[in-house]
Scaffold this motif. Sequence first.
Motif, PDB file in Angstrom:
ATOM      1  N   ILE A   1      28.050 -27.023  10.953  1.00  0.00           N
ATOM      2  CA  ILE A   1      29.080 -26.309  10.200  1.00  0.00           C
ATOM      3  C   ILE A   1      30.020 -25.654  11.200  1.00  0.00           C
ATOM      4  CG2 ILE A   1      29.498 -24.371   8.640  1.00  0.00           C
ATOM      5  CD1 ILE A   1      28.170 -26.680   7.261  1.00  0.00           C
ATOM      6  N   GLU A   2      31.324 -25.731  10.937  1.00  0.00           N
ATOM      7  CA  GLU A   2      32.262 -25.091  11.847  1.00  0.00           C
ATOM      8  C   GLU A   2      32.465 -23.624  11.475  1.00  0.00           C
ATOM      9  OE1 GLU A   2      35.683 -27.519  13.234  1.00  0.00           O
ATOM     10  OE2 GLU A   2      34.980 -28.978  11.773  1.00  0.00           O
ATOM     11  N   ALA A   3      32.890 -22.878  12.462  1.00  0.00           N
ATOM     12  CA  ALA A   3      33.062 -21.433  12.272  1.00  0.00           C
ATOM     13  C   ALA A   3      33.955 -21.136  11.072  1.00  0.00           C
ATOM     14  CB  ALA A   3      33.649 -20.811  13.536  1.00  0.00           C
ATOM     15  N   ASP A   4      35.009 -21.942  10.907  1.00  0.00           N
ATOM     16  CA  ASP A   4      35.947 -21.662   9.815  1.00  0.00           C
ATOM     17  C   ASP A   4      35.320 -21.824   8.433  1.00  0.00           C
ATOM     18  OD1 ASP A   4      38.118 -20.858  11.273  1.00  0.00           O
ATOM     19  OD2 ASP A   4      38.790 -22.905  11.650  1.00  0.00           O
ATOM     20  N   ASP A   5      34.319 -22.687   8.339  1.00  0.00           N
ATOM     21  CA  ASP A   5      33.631 -22.827   7.050  1.00  0.00           C
ATOM     22  C   ASP A   5      32.812 -21.577   6.743  1.00  0.00           C
ATOM     23  OD1 ASP A   5      34.505 -25.546   6.502  1.00  0.00           O
ATOM     24  OD2 ASP A   5      33.204 -26.108   8.179  1.00  0.00           O
ATOM     25  N   ILE A   6      32.223 -20.997   7.801  1.00  0.00           N
ATOM     26  CA  ILE A   6      31.486 -19.746   7.607  1.00  0.00           C
ATOM     27  C   ILE A   6      32.456 -18.651   7.170  1.00  0.00           C
ATOM     28  CG2 ILE A   6      30.099 -17.983   8.760  1.00  0.00           C
ATOM     29  CD1 ILE A   6      29.011 -20.186  10.594  1.00  0.00           C
ATOM     30  N   LEU A   7      33.612 -18.625   7.825  1.00  0.00           N
ATOM     31  CA  LEU A   7      34.643 -17.660   7.453  1.00  0.00           C
ATOM     32  C   LEU A   7      35.057 -17.838   5.995  1.00  0.00           C
ATOM     33  CD1 LEU A   7      34.745 -16.806  10.361  1.00  0.00           C
ATOM     34  CD2 LEU A   7      37.158 -17.412  10.456  1.00  0.00           C
ATOM     35  N   ALA A   8      35.268 -19.088   5.632  1.00  0.00           N
ATOM     36  CA  ALA A   8      35.733 -19.378   4.275  1.00  0.00           C
ATOM     37  C   ALA A   8      34.707 -18.915   3.242  1.00  0.00           C
ATOM     38  CB  ALA A   8      35.998 -20.872   4.122  1.00  0.00           C
ATOM     39  N   THR A   9      33.443 -19.178   3.537  1.00  0.00           N
ATOM     40  CA  THR A   9      32.390 -18.792   2.599  1.00  0.00           C
ATOM     41  C   THR A   9      32.327 -17.274   2.445  1.00  0.00           C
ATOM     42  OG1 THR A   9      31.115 -20.749   3.219  1.00  0.00           O
ATOM     43  CG2 THR A   9      29.909 -18.928   2.177  1.00  0.00           C
ATOM     44  N   LEU A  10      32.328 -16.575   3.589  1.00  0.00           N
ATOM     45  CA  LEU A  10      32.240 -15.110   3.534  1.00  0.00           C
ATOM     46  C   LEU A  10      33.491 -14.508   2.882  1.00  0.00           C
ATOM     47  CD1 LEU A  10      30.624 -14.316   6.991  1.00  0.00           C
ATOM     48  CD2 LEU A  10      29.615 -13.951   4.726  1.00  0.00           C
ATOM     49  N   ALA A  11      34.648 -15.098   3.188  1.00  0.00           N
ATOM     50  CA  ALA A  11      35.890 -14.574   2.612  1.00  0.00           C
ATOM     51  C   ALA A  11      35.860 -14.705   1.095  1.00  0.00           C
ATOM     52  CB  ALA A  11      37.091 -15.300   3.209  1.00  0.00           C
ATOM     53  N   THR A  12      35.390 -15.839   0.640  1.00  0.00           N
ATOM     54  CA  THR A  12      35.333 -16.083  -0.800  1.00  0.00           C
ATOM     55  C   THR A  12      34.360 -15.117  -1.471  1.00  0.00           C
ATOM     56  OG1 THR A  12      35.727 -18.396  -0.285  1.00  0.00           O
ATOM     57  CG2 THR A  12      35.035 -17.879  -2.523  1.00  0.00           C
ATOM     58  N   GLN A  13      33.180 -15.020  -0.865  1.00  0.00           N
ATOM     59  CA  GLN A  13      32.184 -14.102  -1.432  1.00  0.00           C
ATOM     60  C   GLN A  13      32.710 -12.660  -1.403  1.00  0.00           C
ATOM     61  OE1 GLN A  13      28.647 -14.602   0.918  1.00  0.00           O
ATOM     62  NE2 GLN A  13      28.166 -16.633   0.063  1.00  0.00           N
ATOM     63  N   GLY A  14      33.308 -12.298  -0.286  1.00  0.00           N
ATOM     64  CA  GLY A  14      33.784 -10.927  -0.133  1.00  0.00           C
ATOM     65  C   GLY A  14      34.849 -10.578  -1.173  1.00  0.00           C
ATOM     66  N   ALA A  15      35.779 -11.504  -1.358  1.00  0.00           N
ATOM     67  CA  ALA A  15      36.845 -11.249  -2.329  1.00  0.00           C
ATOM     68  C   ALA A  15      36.253 -11.083  -3.721  1.00  0.00           C
ATOM     69  CB  ALA A  15      37.853 -12.393  -2.296  1.00  0.00           C
ATOM     70  N   GLN A  16      35.273 -11.946  -4.052  1.00  0.00           N
ATOM     71  CA  GLN A  16      34.644 -11.850  -5.380  1.00  0.00           C
ATOM     72  C   GLN A  16      33.921 -10.520  -5.560  1.00  0.00           C
ATOM     73  OE1 GLN A  16      32.113 -15.234  -5.334  1.00  0.00           O
ATOM     74  NE2 GLN A  16      33.730 -16.678  -5.951  1.00  0.00           N
ATOM     75  N   GLN A  17      33.360 -10.011  -4.424  1.00  0.00           N
ATOM     76  CA  GLN A  17      32.542  -8.804  -4.527  1.00  0.00           C
ATOM     77  C   GLN A  17      33.339  -7.527  -4.296  1.00  0.00           C
ATOM     78  OE1 GLN A  17      29.193  -9.525  -1.898  1.00  0.00           O
ATOM     79  NE2 GLN A  17      28.854 -11.542  -2.826  1.00  0.00           N
ATOM     80  N   GLY A  18      34.674  -7.664  -4.286  1.00  0.00           N
ATOM     81  CA  GLY A  18      35.487  -6.451  -4.263  1.00  0.00           C
ATOM     82  C   GLY A  18      35.848  -5.925  -2.888  1.00  0.00           C
ATOM     83  N   TYR A  19      35.767  -6.794  -1.860  1.00  0.00           N
ATOM     84  CA  TYR A  19      36.176  -6.345  -0.533  1.00  0.00           C
ATOM     85  C   TYR A  19      37.636  -6.703  -0.284  1.00  0.00           C
ATOM     86  CZ  TYR A  19      31.209  -5.996   0.837  1.00  0.00           C
ATOM     87  OH  TYR A  19      29.900  -5.674   0.937  1.00  0.00           O
ATOM     88  N   ASP A  20      38.286  -5.923   0.561  1.00  0.00           N
ATOM     89  CA  ASP A  20      39.493  -6.411   1.204  1.00  0.00           C
ATOM     90  C   ASP A  20      39.017  -7.255   2.365  1.00  0.00           C
ATOM     91  OD1 ASP A  20      41.712  -5.427  -0.157  1.00  0.00           O
ATOM     92  OD2 ASP A  20      41.393  -3.423   0.687  1.00  0.00           O
ATOM     93  N   VAL A  21      39.462  -8.493   2.442  1.00  0.00           N
ATOM     94  CA  VAL A  21      38.940  -9.372   3.475  1.00  0.00           C
ATOM     95  C   VAL A  21      40.019  -9.658   4.514  1.00  0.00           C
ATOM     96  CG1 VAL A  21      37.921 -11.616   3.988  1.00  0.00           C
ATOM     97  CG2 VAL A  21      37.350 -10.441   1.844  1.00  0.00           C
TER      98      VAL A  21
END
Length: 877
Positions: free
Chosen positions: A114-134
């Motif tokens: 998995i490339e780093a950007d995919d990890i970023l994408a996953t966390l960004a998506t989860q974070g946005a859903q969970q109410g974070y400013d990402v």
Amino acid sequence: MTDSAKPTLMVVDGHSLAYRAFFALPVENFTTKDNQHTNAIYGFLSMFVNLIKAEKPTHLAVAFDTSRHSFRTDVYPEYKATRSETPQEFRGQIPLLQDCLAAMSVPVLTKEGIEADDILATLATQGAQQGYDVLVVSGDRDTIQLVTDDVTLLYPSVQGVSQLKRYDPVTVQDRYGVRPEQYPDIAALVGETSDNLPGVPKVGEKTAVKWLTQFGSLDELLERAEEIKGVVGGNLREHLEDVRRNRRLNRLLTDVELPVAPADLVVAPIDAQGVRDIFARLEFRTLLPRVFEAVGAGEVADDPASAVVLPQPVELAAAEFATWVEAQEGEVALRITTQGGAPTRVGAATGTEVREIDWSEAAADSLRGWLESDSPKVLHDAKPQVKALLGAGIRLAGLAYDTSLAGWLLRPSFPDKTLVDLVERYLGEKLPQADPSQLVPETEGATPSQEAWFALRVAAALREDIPESVARVLTEIELPTLLTLADMEVAGVAVSHDVLSGFSGELATRADGLAQDAFALVGREFNLGSPKQLQEVLFDDLQLPKTRKTKTGYSTDAAVLADLQESNPHPFLGLLLQHREATKLRQIIESLDTAIRDDHRVHTTYVQTGSQTGRLSSTDPNLQNIPVRTEESRRIRSAFQVGDGYEALLTADYSQIEMRIMAHLSGDEGLIEAFNSGEDLHRFVGARVFGVEPSDVTAAMRTKVKAMSYGLVYGLSAFGLSKQLRIEQSEAKQLMVEYFARFGAVRDYLRASVLKAKEVGYTETIFGRRRPFPDLSSPNRVLRENAERAALNAPIQGSAADIMKIALFHIHDDLRSEGLASRVLLQIHDELVVEVAPGEWDAAERIVRSRMGDAAELSVPLDVQVGRGQDWNEAAH
DNA sequence: ATGTAGACGTA
DNA sequence: CGTACGTCTACATG
């Protein structure tokens, strides 16, 4: 624009940003003395701390690629195939960068395939859903697709890594003319050369945006490709599959399975000591305060100490103080503060109680009995305190533990030598310190007895950590050595100002003359002592060929000047070398002269924790590097003279002690025989290596095997040997082959010794002194090979140091117990200088010879050479 | 005032 | 591309 009530999650693509830093920062400025490149690490961290300071994320993670292989290469093997190999100099920095981040308590995320950007994408998506400013920080344009109202991209601008451009949906629309989620559509059409993803020929950003606006979506466009007219229309129809493939590959995964969720990434207190350690290794200085500032002082994990309740010192009268310490059953910690080398206050502590007094005549009288008794005492850095007591006529005994020495024995590579450092590392507490910059300090520093109390607790913690063999080195070698060194430093060595100043004058005149001659040759005056100006003269004015490169230019050291003289003889070179020699000698003489004290003697300070191998070092001034090699320089040694009231100087040195240790450790029968035969070592070895009679060994043969023998101890290569001997590499190689054919056990031992060190993580001397070598298993070749050579040398140099220390304190103790006035003055690694009192020569020589000869039981004899004279030079023969 | 680089002294 | 040290000068930083 961020809602301050919402938590901020910052996710960073470590790989891409470090890679940009790697190319942005000149490697010349970012290389440690071990040749470790650090430009990528430095550049990344520099940007990273700026980001943390500016954005103040509440949650934080850095992702890295694992390798070039990923699910994308499975689908499309050509993916990124045209990228040139990432340089080793870069790859080697990644593990170190990850170590830095670990010390900063920043989660490092990787996942195989998995490339780093995919990890970023996953966390960004989860974070946005969970109410974070990402905040997504990446140097890969594909991450533009992640931008939403909740997700902002920080992208390095062309100006450099420190400048990050902020992309929100509006900025993306302005810059690319499409909404963020459409950016991959553009990229798919245009293609991405750096990823080896060809797009539609003749289609650039403009055309792609026009089409997407016109058709509304990529799918629609591909569906109705027939409607596009002209050459580009044809191109599009021919490359439909490429576009579809590109779009599949540039879609970032938002559902990677990760062991952490955004909530787990909450910013944690950093490991302050860990950061200090690794930054010290990487030779980062300015970065350290920036890191601490960025994380905020309150976030540093070394704070809980303020909760520690210090015992309050009780001030006693001298007699009561003495009664109190004498009444203690167990160890008492002691701290004597000094001013100008004389005691000022005394603090004492047990585990629970602390007492202190001012120093005075009365205190000295009351305490003498206890201080000179065997009652066990624990001190931190005892030597200056022992010396202060000696000045007051008191000889400290019962030294049971020195936390400074113990800390060094446990971790010889770390510079944490102060009590403050040890308290932090081993107790996790803070020793209160007054701020020396304030006249009226806001915070009270610990009192002497409180420091003693800390030292006692540090000693307990160190005893837990120190292996048995190392503990024995402390009590059986280092502590008696400490008391000996205190006496040696107090004694000093008599140095004649007259001898020095006469010589200095001569050298000054000579240096002046040489400089004038040199200026005449060059046709102008300049500073001969400036490597920079010298380079101009050598390579511009005189047009000599460029030499070996250094960080800042070209080398002008003695070796390359000698080479130049051979290839391009020029009278200037000779003058320069002579000038260097004269000024160097003069400078040594001057510093020595200014160190002569009122008693006409020079008092060096031996730093017992000054090396990683167990050797001593000497400072203020360094008396372990007084010149000896040339006839002229030995005039300096003749200024070291026997003092008033003494009869002679005695010098004693071990001959070839390191080779003897090598013979012992390797058990090599040839080498052992060499030492037992009484034959000159190099002649014996030369005879074996070259297959001739010892009497037929020529000077050239002897020089070669001598260099080889000495080089062995340092991990010499064929390359190094050829350079040293100025012979072809092939000949050096052949020499090594012949040498090992006769003395194979030596090579076997060296190999096995490094292998063992790799396995257990440390080396060990004959007496159990250890030196850790974490870098032996480093993936970084430079680090690893440096560690291998040091590990090969450490047991040999270290055992020699142990042997000399044992001999040294035995000689010191014997001289005293026999009631002799003769005393040891100097230790120069394998040599001792003793000042012999009238009528004591025979006794002194007997003690020195026997104690040095018997310091260790090896399978070869320890040979000792003794000399006598009125000065150091004379005594050396 | 303080730190770094280059050079060079010793074992 | 040989280990272990300390110290000097020049020069670049603050």
